[in-house]
Design a protein around this motif. Structure first.
Motif, short mmCIF file in Angstrom:
data_model
loop_
_atom_site.label_atom_id
_atom_site.label_comp_id
_atom_site.label_asym_id
_atom_site.label_seq_id
_atom_site.Cartn_x
_atom_site.Cartn_y
_atom_site.Cartn_z
N PRO A 184 0.82 -1.22 0.00
CA PRO A 184 0.00 0.00 0.00
C PRO A 184 0.85 1.26 0.00
O PRO A 184 1.92 1.31 0.61
CB PRO A 184 -0.81 -0.12 1.29
CG PRO A 184 -0.02 -1.04 2.17
CD PRO A 184 0.66 -1.99 1.24
N LYS A 185 0.35 2.29 -0.68
CA LYS A 185 1.06 3.56 -0.76
C LYS A 185 0.29 4.71 -0.13
O LYS A 185 0.82 5.80 0.04
CB LYS A 185 1.39 3.88 -2.22
CG LYS A 185 2.35 2.89 -2.85
CD LYS A 185 2.72 3.30 -4.27
CE LYS A 185 3.74 2.31 -4.86
NZ LYS A 185 4.11 2.69 -6.25
N THR A 186 -0.99 4.50 0.17
CA THR A 186 -1.79 5.53 0.82
C THR A 186 -2.38 4.97 2.10
O THR A 186 -2.41 3.74 2.31
CB THR A 186 -2.94 6.00 -0.09
OG1 THR A 186 -3.90 4.93 -0.24
CG2 THR A 186 -2.41 6.41 -1.48
N LEU A 187 -2.86 5.86 2.95
CA LEU A 187 -3.47 5.42 4.20
C LEU A 187 -4.74 4.63 3.93
O LEU A 187 -5.03 3.65 4.63
CB LEU A 187 -3.76 6.64 5.08
CG LEU A 187 -3.98 6.39 6.57
CD1 LEU A 187 -2.78 5.67 7.18
CD2 LEU A 187 -4.21 7.72 7.30
N PHE A 225 -1.22 13.09 7.94
CA PHE A 225 -2.06 14.28 8.12
C PHE A 225 -1.22 15.55 8.20
O PHE A 225 -1.72 16.61 8.61
CB PHE A 225 -2.92 14.10 9.37
CG PHE A 225 -3.92 12.98 9.25
CD1 PHE A 225 -5.17 13.20 8.68
CD2 PHE A 225 -3.58 11.70 9.65
CE1 PHE A 225 -6.07 12.15 8.54
CE2 PHE A 225 -4.48 10.64 9.51
CZ PHE A 225 -5.73 10.86 8.96
N GLY A 226 0.05 15.42 7.86
CA GLY A 226 0.93 16.60 7.82
C GLY A 226 1.31 17.13 9.17
O GLY A 226 1.70 18.29 9.30
N GLY A 248 -4.42 18.84 13.28
CA GLY A 248 -4.32 17.61 12.49
C GLY A 248 -4.05 16.38 13.33
O GLY A 248 -4.32 15.25 12.90
N ILE A 249 -3.49 16.57 14.53
CA ILE A 249 -3.26 15.44 15.44
C ILE A 249 -4.58 14.76 15.76
O ILE A 249 -4.65 13.52 15.86
CB ILE A 249 -2.57 15.92 16.73
CG1 ILE A 249 -1.15 16.43 16.44
CG2 ILE A 249 -2.55 14.80 17.77
CD1 ILE A 249 -0.16 15.37 16.09
N PRO A 319 -5.28 11.64 3.33
CA PRO A 319 -6.42 12.11 2.52
C PRO A 319 -6.10 13.31 1.64
O PRO A 319 -6.68 13.45 0.56
CB PRO A 319 -7.46 12.47 3.58
CG PRO A 319 -7.10 11.63 4.76
CD PRO A 319 -5.61 11.55 4.76
N ASN A 320 -5.18 14.16 2.06
CA ASN A 320 -4.83 15.36 1.28
C ASN A 320 -3.45 15.25 0.63
O ASN A 320 -2.85 16.26 0.26
CB ASN A 320 -4.89 16.59 2.18
CG ASN A 320 -6.29 16.85 2.70
OD1 ASN A 320 -7.26 16.77 1.95
ND2 ASN A 320 -6.40 17.14 3.99
N GLY A 321 -2.97 14.01 0.49
CA GLY A 321 -1.71 13.79 -0.18
C GLY A 321 -0.49 14.06 0.67
O GLY A 321 0.65 14.02 0.18
N LYS A 322 -0.68 14.33 1.97
CA LYS A 322 0.46 14.59 2.85
C LYS A 322 1.06 13.27 3.34
O LYS A 322 0.37 12.25 3.40
CB LYS A 322 0.02 15.44 4.03
CG LYS A 322 -0.48 16.83 3.62
CD LYS A 322 -0.94 17.65 4.82
CE LYS A 322 -1.42 19.03 4.40
NZ LYS A 322 -1.89 19.83 5.56
N TYR A 323 2.32 13.31 3.71
CA TYR A 323 2.99 12.11 4.20
C TYR A 323 4.24 12.53 4.97
O TYR A 323 4.72 13.66 4.84
CB TYR A 323 3.38 11.18 3.05
CG TYR A 323 4.32 11.79 2.04
CD1 TYR A 323 5.69 11.63 2.14
CD2 TYR A 323 3.82 12.55 0.97
CE1 TYR A 323 6.56 12.20 1.22
CE2 TYR A 323 4.68 13.12 0.04
CZ TYR A 323 6.04 12.94 0.17
OH TYR A 323 6.89 13.52 -0.74
#
Length: 525
Positions: A184-187, A225-226, A248-249, A319-323
């Motif tokens: 997997p590459k996304t959450l 979530f950045g 974001g936490i 969800p917003n592309g952050k990692y």
């Protein structure tokens, strides 16, 4: 000098070595040792070969004493971090500290405030070799900032190799193959994957965590979530803000809370340790761990039938592309000396530092295999032994681990680039015909080392995932006084939210309480 021979190791019948054994010579030879009290915080798990061997009677300890001229006298012996912390707290309260020890953070600031520490600037600049100053980035490296006070130097920065405690993903490759699913590459993909793994009934839980903390082993979930707990990050106005109170936490905690409620996390993760039973990680589909955890992961593969790990899973995109993942601790540890300590003792300790860096950086000058991760003496019967076909394999009595964290003997944490340097040496062996390598090189260039090296290289090739702590300053009086208790409050709040003992909105109450304490922002450093 050649290390002392093993007193009991006998070569297998008809076997011989085809490599040179040796370590760096002392930078300066002394007529006899000086004694320095030091806390022996071994972290447990040390194996001694002979009945009479212990922390102060083993090959490496004798090398320090007889060749480097320094005899570390245990102020105490602690086999766990908790015991070591208790011993240190008691020593500070009683005013009975070791002559030399490591410290950091609020504890270090209290020692500075109480004028407990020696200024070693003149001795360090005279004794430390140019190689030490280069490899430890003295004086320009940020890790030295906390030590530079009023024109002096209150110790040396104990350097960690870059990315030493950053998380790389370990995922059950055997279950991916069974389910015909990709890494997997996304959450979202990770969530789907661990749920399908869980449905196979071949694992008890989906995602591993233990009492090391949510902020540590699950930092990539927060990164999705950045955000990142326990670090100071720059806000839009250029000031630093404590990451754990970022809104974001709450989103990351909600995600973990859902996993826990759905049975994808061990209900008692917060009370367990992966070090107590390595096989417990095999009960999970995904486990984030350090690059060096490959050794433990491969042990699990051997002991649990069918388990096979993929060891290079990256930080998943949210969800917003952050990692991101928490970057290695920035300030690290400070090696300090008690004020009033005899200069000769400080000099001998710094000569030990000189030897460690020389041995790590230039190992191939003194032997046929280069620096070892644990700085072992590479003794037959201790560090290696013959196999039935006269090759060699790792043995059970690592001479480097026998004095782990004693003085400047800090494993592979000798200097930030050490692992990269070592990997370059080993990489050349992989490109060669194995028959042209010596036995030591063939052992080191094993499948174990290949997978370990690949995990570390992943971290180096993906520095874009790093979310770094921006704090490099001197803690304020309020931080020194309040942060220890506030972090306990934070851990209790986060674990309570994830396990459902507290509502998700308890995060807002936590943030409010934290802000009321006044430890939320600091000037740009």
């Amino acid at each position: 000098p050649a290390p002392e021979p093993s007193p009991t190791a006998a070569a297998a019948e008809g076997c011989s070595v085809d490599f040179e054994v040796g370590v760096a010579p002392p930078i300066k030879k002394y007529s006899g040792p000086v004694q320095v009290t030091y806390p022996f915080n071994t972290s447990g798990g040390v194996k001694f070969k002979l009945p009479e061997e212990n922390e102060t009677n083993n090959p490496m300890y004798r090398f320090f004493r007889d060749e480097l001229g320094i005899e570390y006298v245990p102020k105490w012996v602690a086999a766990s971090g908790d015991v070591a912390a208790q011993k240190m707290a008691a020593a500070m309260a009683a005013g009975d500290l070791p002559e030399m020890f490591t410290t950091s953070g609020e504890q270090y600031e209290i020692l500075v405030e109480n004028d407990t520490l020696a200024d070693i600037k003149d001795i360090f600049e005279r004794v430390a070799t140019p190689l030490v100053k280069e490899k430890l980035q003295y004086p320009d490296g940020k890790q030295w900032i906390p030590l530079m006070r009023k024109g002096g130097l209150l110790g040396t920065a104990v350097a960690m190799i870059e990315a030493n405690v950053e998380m790389v993903g370990y995922i059950r490759q055997d279950l991916l193959d069974k389910l015909n699913m990709p890494v997997p590459k996304t959450l979202e993909e990770l969530d789907e994957t661990v749920r399908k793994m869980h449905e196979t009934k071949e694992i008890k839980y989906g995602v591993f965590c233990d009492k090391s903390g949510l902020h540590y082993l699950l930092s990539p979930v927060f990164g999705a979530f950045g955000v990142m707990p326990r670090v100071w990050l720059k806000s839009p106005d250029g000031k630093l803000e404590y990451g754990s109170i970022n809104p974001g936490i709450k989103d990351a905690l909600a995600w973990l809370r859902k996993w826990y409620a759905d049975g994808l996390m061990d209900p008692e993760f917060y009370a367990k340790s992966r070090w107590d039973d390595l096989k417990m990680v095999a009960d999970h589909g995904v486990h984030w761990g350090e690059w060096w955890w490959t050794r433990q992961a491969m042990t699990v593969e051997k002991e649990v039938p069918g388990v096979r790990w993929f060891m290079e899973m990256g930080a998943p995109k949210g969800p917003n592309g952050k990692y991101g993942r928490a970057s290695a601790y920035s300030v690290g540890w400070n090696m300090v000396y008690l004020k009033g300590l005899a200069p000769e003792k400080i000099e001998r300790a710094l000569m030990h530092l000189n030897w460690e860096i020389e041995n790590h950086a230039n190992g191939l000058k003194y032997n046929s295999y280069g620096a070892m991760n644990w700085d072992e003496l590479f003794l037959e019967g201790y560090d290696w032994e013959f196999t039935e076909d006269c090759e060699i394999r790792y043995a059970d009595y690592n001479t480097g681990l026998m004095v782990r964290r004693v003085g400047y003997h800090y494993d592979n944490n000798a200097y930030p680039d050490f692992q990269l340097d070592r990997n370059k040496n080993v990489a050349t062996w992989y490109a060669m015909d194995r028959s042209t390598l010596n036995k030591a090189q063939r052992m080191i260039a094993s499948d174990f080392d290949a997978r370990r090296r690949a995990a570390y290289q992943y971290l180096m090739d993906h520095k874009d995932e790093q979310i770094k702590d921006e704090w490099w300053g001197v803690p304020t009086e309020r931080m020194v006084r309040l942060l220890p208790d506030l972090r306990v409050m934070e851990e209790q709040a986060f674990v309570g939210i994830v396990t459902g003992q507290r509502s998700l909105d308890a995060f807002d109450a936590f943030v409010k309480e934290w802000k009321q304490a006044g430890v939320i922002r600091s000037p740009r450093m």
